[in-house]
Write a protein that holds these residues in place. Structure first.
Motif: not given
Length: 392
Positions: A175-184
């Motif tokens: 994934g891409l943890p630095e941008g989490a959490p994502y809505d989708r």
């Protein structure tokens, strides 16, 4: 040879024709009118590289837009159900410009709203990322791509289209943890198991859409406590596997070998549903992990070839006298497993693919049928034999 300027009007015409063809077939989701608008504003030819590949019956051969614009155009706009292949590795497709009907179906399953933050796994050509960005808004979409060359080219395309996306070179499984959490969260490649990182990086109540193995795509909703995700099968198209995890299984001939069968027995059932019924074939793939199934009809009737890609095989052969014989080899009795799963499916009322779903926990995940709490379950594994378990 037609010049680039000459074929652009033709591409626009074909993009419009594709949209009308999808409308005539009912492919545009009624609950997501934004998808057609986005695809018409961002036609697929804007994201197709100059070099595509065509299967000629023996191998994938290159088709260059600069020397064969008509051939290239036919690949980009073949029909709503055909993907274009922009990259081949070791003789097999390793990236694709997905077919329009499937892209529309998966975007509809995502239930994306403006302003939501999206993580896409598998940037590919950038087309799907651009469509997501047009819906979600500027700065709301991040996409990861393991192939540095594909990522760079996709980044240029989405920027040129006016739909910038944060494209990173990374393994989609992380994934891409630095941008989490994502809505989708949406994946554009198939996985046999859902990486737990996808659930961790999706907000409670968020939605995860991904292709599961060779069986179609699933939409999961993350539980309010973030400790699980569950949802149903949404569509039935097949997808390319994760890079480095392409199907490494051997084909039937390699598994079968040339030695004698370990045993044989008569088959006392009509194999026609096995050849014609996609619902049955779907159910068997769920209940018999690792199953590869091919059927054909000859003058004697329906024949089937089963194998697990590793060391077990079975053939169901229609004989001239009207009977069918099962022969097998390897440690698994695949014909027995298939017949048992077939009977189980009929006992459940012959449910269709969309009556199946999946639940994912950090330490386990399983497919269920009919009801996530009370229906039968099959653990999602790596191809080892599995039996349905009662719900608990």
């Amino acid at each position: 040879m037609a010049g680039r300027g000459q074929i652009v009007p033709e591409l626009d015409r074909l993009a419009g024709a594709l949209a009308e063809q999808m409308a005539g077939r009912g492919d545009w989701p009624s609950r997501s009118p934004w998808i057609r608008a986005a695809m018409e504003a961002l036609p697929r030819h804007l994201f197709a590289p100059d070099l595509l590949y065509h299967w000629d019956g023996r191998a994938y051969v290159p088709v260059d837009r600069r020397t064969d614009p008509d051939g290239w155009t036919r690949l980009v706009y073949a029909d709503p159900d055909t993907a274009a292949v922009p990259q081949v590795t070791n003789g097999l497709p390793s990236s694709s410009l997905s077919c329009a009907a499937v892209v529309a179906d998966m975007l509809d399953s995502l239930l994306l709203e403006p302003g939501q933050r999206v993580l896409e796994l598998g940037t590919g050509t950038g087309w799907n990322a651009a469509l997501l960005a047009r819906r979600a808004g500027h700065g709301r979409v991040a996409s990861v791509e393991v192939d540095e060359g594909l990522a760079g080219a996709a980044r240029e395309r989405v920027e040129a289209a006016g739909t910038p996306v944060d494209v990173r070179v990374a393994d989609g499984a992380l994934g891409l943890p630095e941008g989490a959490p994502y809505d989708r969260v949406i994946a554009t490649y198939a996985v046999p198991r859902v990486p737990w990182t996808w659930v961790e990086q999706c907000a409670p109540g968020g939605r995860i859409v991904f292709p599961w193995g060779p069986l179609g795509h699933v939409a999961l909703t993350v539980a309010p406590d973030g400790r699980s995700a569950s949802g149903r099968v949404q569509g039935l198209a097949q997808f390319m596997s994760a890079r480095g995890a392409e199907d490494r299984a051997r084909d039937y001939a390699a598994v079968r070998g040339t030695g004698p069968a370990d045993g044989e027995r008569p088959v006392h059932r009509d194999l026609t549903p096995l050849h014609e019924g996609y619902g049955l074939r779907f159910a068997l793939r769920v209940a018999v992990p690792g199953l590869r199934l091919t059927t054909a009809v000859d003058e004697d009737g329906v024949n089937a070839w089963l194998h697990d890609g590793h060391g077990s095989w079975a053939s169901l052969t229609a004989e001239p006298d009207g009977t069918t014989t099962a022969r097998r080899g390897g440690p698994r009795r695949l014909a027995d497993e298939v017949e048992h799963a077939w009977d189980r499916w009929r006992a459940l009322g012959s449910p269709g693919p969309r009556e199946y779903g999946m639940t994912v926990h950090q330490d386990r995940q399983y497919v269920w049928c009919l009801d996530p709490a009370t229906g039968p379950r099959w653990p999602v594994g790596d191809g080892a034999p599995a039996q349905p378990r009662p719900a608990h």
